[in-house]
Motif scaffolding. Structure first.
Motif, PDB file in Angstrom:
ATOM      1  N   ARG A  37      29.107  40.104  34.635  1.00  0.00           N
ATOM      2  CA  ARG A  37      29.044  38.881  33.829  1.00  0.00           C
ATOM      3  C   ARG A  37      28.003  39.092  32.750  1.00  0.00           C
ATOM      4  N   GLU A  74      34.337  38.206  32.213  1.00  0.00           N
ATOM      5  CA  GLU A  74      34.548  36.966  31.465  1.00  0.00           C
ATOM      6  C   GLU A  74      35.267  37.195  30.139  1.00  0.00           C
ATOM      7  N   ASP A  75      35.503  38.450  29.774  1.00  0.00           N
ATOM      8  CA  ASP A  75      36.172  38.780  28.528  1.00  0.00           C
ATOM      9  C   ASP A  75      37.667  38.460  28.657  1.00  0.00           C
ATOM     10  N   PRO A  76      38.227  37.670  27.746  1.00  0.00           N
ATOM     11  CA  PRO A  76      39.651  37.300  27.836  1.00  0.00           C
ATOM     12  C   PRO A  76      40.598  38.504  27.884  1.00  0.00           C
ATOM     13  N   LYS A  77      40.224  39.620  27.266  1.00  0.00           N
ATOM     14  CA  LYS A  77      41.133  40.772  27.295  1.00  0.00           C
ATOM     15  C   LYS A  77      41.228  41.417  28.682  1.00  0.00           C
ATOM     16  N   HIS A  78      40.324  41.060  29.608  1.00  0.00           N
ATOM     17  CA  HIS A  78      40.384  41.573  30.981  1.00  0.00           C
ATOM     18  C   HIS A  78      40.870  40.508  31.968  1.00  0.00           C
ATOM     19  N   ALA A  79      41.284  39.353  31.454  1.00  0.00           N
ATOM     20  CA  ALA A  79      41.640  38.215  32.314  1.00  0.00           C
ATOM     21  C   ALA A  79      42.759  38.558  33.302  1.00  0.00           C
ATOM     22  N   ARG A  80      43.785  39.253  32.839  1.00  0.00           N
ATOM     23  CA  ARG A  80      44.902  39.580  33.734  1.00  0.00           C
ATOM     24  C   ARG A  80      44.455  40.498  34.868  1.00  0.00           C
ATOM     25  N   LYS A  95      42.291  38.573  37.322  1.00  0.00           N
ATOM     26  CA  LYS A  95      43.137  37.710  38.167  1.00  0.00           C
ATOM     27  C   LYS A  95      43.886  38.545  39.210  1.00  0.00           C
TER      28      LYS A  95
END
Length: 167
Positions: free
Chosen positions: A68, A107-113, A116
């Motif tokens: 984080r 927390e970076d959106p490009k690593h969201a998948r 998850k």
């Protein structure tokens, strides 16, 4: 000696003490490394002694520390211990890219998948076995949190798990 001279003398002693000992503490504090997760993959490889020209083999291990931003003191300490362990115990494998270390901000959106899929909610360490360019086994090293207060056991645990996956 009057009170006024006493306080002036005492002030000089205190200032001298701070100058001498404060200056000696300052370089020690300045040498404390920043957590390595702020580095780009290229900078990280360079710090680990990996040449940019070294090709990555099809079969290798990817060690991934999810963090984080900003990380707490424990998270920063763990990220440094991961870096130090790999550099100390796996330098030849890192230089030939049989082991690749990466830090990813969870927390970076490009690593969201990916976050998850792996069900990550806090800083975590994974060892991913890659065969023929595809991820075949993913191992989460769950004990890093319980061992974070003991650097020797923490580093031994990581080293042992990576050695198991290299075989």
């Amino acid at each position: 000696m009057g009170m006024k001279k006493f306080w002036q003398f005492r002030g000089c002693v205190i200032c001298s003490f701070l100058l001498v000992f404060g200056a000696s503490f300052f370089p020690v504090y300045a040498e404390i490394p920043q957590p390595p997760y702020h580095l780009s993959p290229q900078e990280l490889d360079a710090r680990l002694g990996v040449s940019a020209e070294t090709p990555r083999p099809e079969d290798f291990l990817r060690v991934v520390y999810f963090y984080r931003n900003p990380g707490c003191a424990t998270c920063q300490k763990m990220s440094r211990m991961v870096f130090d362990t790999l550099k100390r115990d796996f330098s030849p494998e890192i230089q030939t890219r049989k082991i690749v270390l990466r830090y990813l901000n969870l927390e970076d959106p490009k690593h969201a998948r990916l976050v998850k899929t792996l069900n990550i909610s806090s800083p975590s360490l994974f060892v991913v076995q890659v065969k023929a360019g595809k991820d075949v086994r993913i191992l989460q090293l769950n004990r890093i949190w319980s061992l974070s207060g003991d650097a020797v056991r923490f580093q031994d645990y990581i080293s042992r798990k990576i050695k198991e996956k290299l075989q």
